[in-house]
Design a protein around this motif. Structure first.
Motif, short mmCIF file in Angstrom:
data_model
loop_
_atom_site.label_atom_id
_atom_site.label_comp_id
_atom_site.label_asym_id
_atom_site.label_seq_id
_atom_site.Cartn_x
_atom_site.Cartn_y
_atom_site.Cartn_z
N GLU A 1 71.70 1.08 -3.73
CA GLU A 1 73.01 0.40 -3.78
C GLU A 1 74.11 1.39 -4.17
O GLU A 1 75.19 1.41 -3.57
N ASP A 2 73.83 2.20 -5.18
CA ASP A 2 74.85 3.11 -5.71
C ASP A 2 75.20 4.25 -4.76
O ASP A 2 76.34 4.69 -4.70
N THR A 3 74.20 4.76 -4.02
CA THR A 3 74.44 5.92 -3.15
C THR A 3 74.80 5.53 -1.72
O THR A 3 75.28 6.36 -0.96
N GLY A 4 74.51 4.28 -1.35
CA GLY A 4 74.73 3.86 0.03
C GLY A 4 73.62 4.37 0.95
O GLY A 4 73.76 4.33 2.17
N MET A 5 72.53 4.84 0.36
CA MET A 5 71.40 5.34 1.13
C MET A 5 70.32 4.27 1.19
O MET A 5 70.27 3.39 0.34
N SER A 6 69.44 4.36 2.18
CA SER A 6 68.32 3.42 2.25
C SER A 6 67.26 3.85 1.22
O SER A 6 67.21 5.01 0.81
N GLU A 7 66.42 2.90 0.81
CA GLU A 7 65.35 3.22 -0.13
C GLU A 7 64.42 4.27 0.47
O GLU A 7 63.91 5.14 -0.24
N ARG A 8 64.21 4.20 1.76
CA ARG A 8 63.35 5.18 2.45
C ARG A 8 63.96 6.58 2.36
O ARG A 8 63.26 7.56 2.07
N SER A 9 65.28 6.69 2.60
CA SER A 9 65.95 7.99 2.51
C SER A 9 65.87 8.54 1.09
O SER A 9 65.67 9.74 0.89
N ILE A 10 66.00 7.66 0.11
CA ILE A 10 65.92 8.09 -1.28
C ILE A 10 64.52 8.61 -1.60
O ILE A 10 64.36 9.64 -2.25
N SER A 11 63.51 7.93 -1.10
CA SER A 11 62.12 8.38 -1.32
C SER A 11 61.91 9.78 -0.75
O SER A 11 61.32 10.65 -1.42
N TYR A 12 62.37 10.01 0.46
CA TYR A 12 62.24 11.34 1.07
C TYR A 12 63.05 12.38 0.29
O TYR A 12 62.57 13.49 0.07
N ALA A 13 64.27 12.02 -0.10
CA ALA A 13 65.13 12.95 -0.83
C ALA A 13 64.52 13.30 -2.19
O ALA A 13 64.56 14.47 -2.60
N LYS A 14 63.92 12.32 -2.87
CA LYS A 14 63.27 12.59 -4.15
C LYS A 14 62.12 13.58 -3.97
O LYS A 14 61.98 14.52 -4.75
N LYS A 15 61.32 13.38 -2.93
CA LYS A 15 60.20 14.30 -2.66
C LYS A 15 60.70 15.71 -2.39
O LYS A 15 60.13 16.70 -2.84
N GLU A 16 61.79 15.79 -1.63
CA GLU A 16 62.37 17.09 -1.30
C GLU A 16 62.88 17.79 -2.56
O GLU A 16 62.63 18.98 -2.78
N LEU A 17 63.58 17.06 -3.43
CA LEU A 17 64.10 17.64 -4.67
C LEU A 17 62.96 18.06 -5.60
O LEU A 17 63.05 19.09 -6.27
N MET A 18 61.88 17.28 -5.63
CA MET A 18 60.72 17.64 -6.45
C MET A 18 60.05 18.91 -5.91
O MET A 18 59.67 19.78 -6.67
N LYS A 19 59.93 18.99 -4.59
CA LYS A 19 59.31 20.15 -3.95
C LYS A 19 60.04 21.44 -4.33
O LYS A 19 59.42 22.48 -4.54
N PHE A 20 61.36 21.38 -4.43
CA PHE A 20 62.16 22.56 -4.77
C PHE A 20 62.34 22.72 -6.28
O PHE A 20 63.09 23.58 -6.73
#
Length: 106
Positions: free
Chosen positions: A57-76
């Motif tokens: 809700e806060d970012t305007g992103m889908s929950e799926r996009s957030i899940s992928y983005a979290k994985k990407e940030l964790m990977k780095f």
């Protein structure tokens, strides 16, 4: 004067890093938004919590996009996650997050 509660910082070392420049737009957007949350809600050890629904809700992103983005940030190595602990009626408590890349000021 300047309202210090109306701004937050993002580390130069992170933004200038080659790896950061290669992140997806979703991961960059989530990192920036989480920097805001860190500024407002972190505990003494740098952790803060947020549900995936609220992040969406806060970012305007889908929950799926957030899940992928979290994985990407964790990977780095830019994000650490502690899973929500309790489960009630099939709902897990929100995850706890810690943003990396900040240098502690003494």
């Amino acid at each position: 004067g300047v309202d210090m509660h109306n701004e937050f910082s993002i580390p130069h070392l992170v933004v200038e890093d080659k790896k950061f420049k290669e992140l997806s737009h979703s991961a960059v957007r989530l990192y920036i938004y989480m920097a805001k949350l860190k500024n407002r809600y972190e505990d003494n050890e740098g952790w803060f919590w947020r549900s995936i629904k609220t992040l969406a809700e806060d970012t305007g992103m889908s929950e799926r996009s957030i899940s992928y983005a979290k994985k990407e940030l964790m990977k780095f190595g830019l994000l650490e996650i502690k899973r929500g602990i309790y489960v009630e009626k099939l709902h897990r408590s929100p995850d706890w997050y810690k943003l990396n890349g900040y240098v502690k000021r003494i």
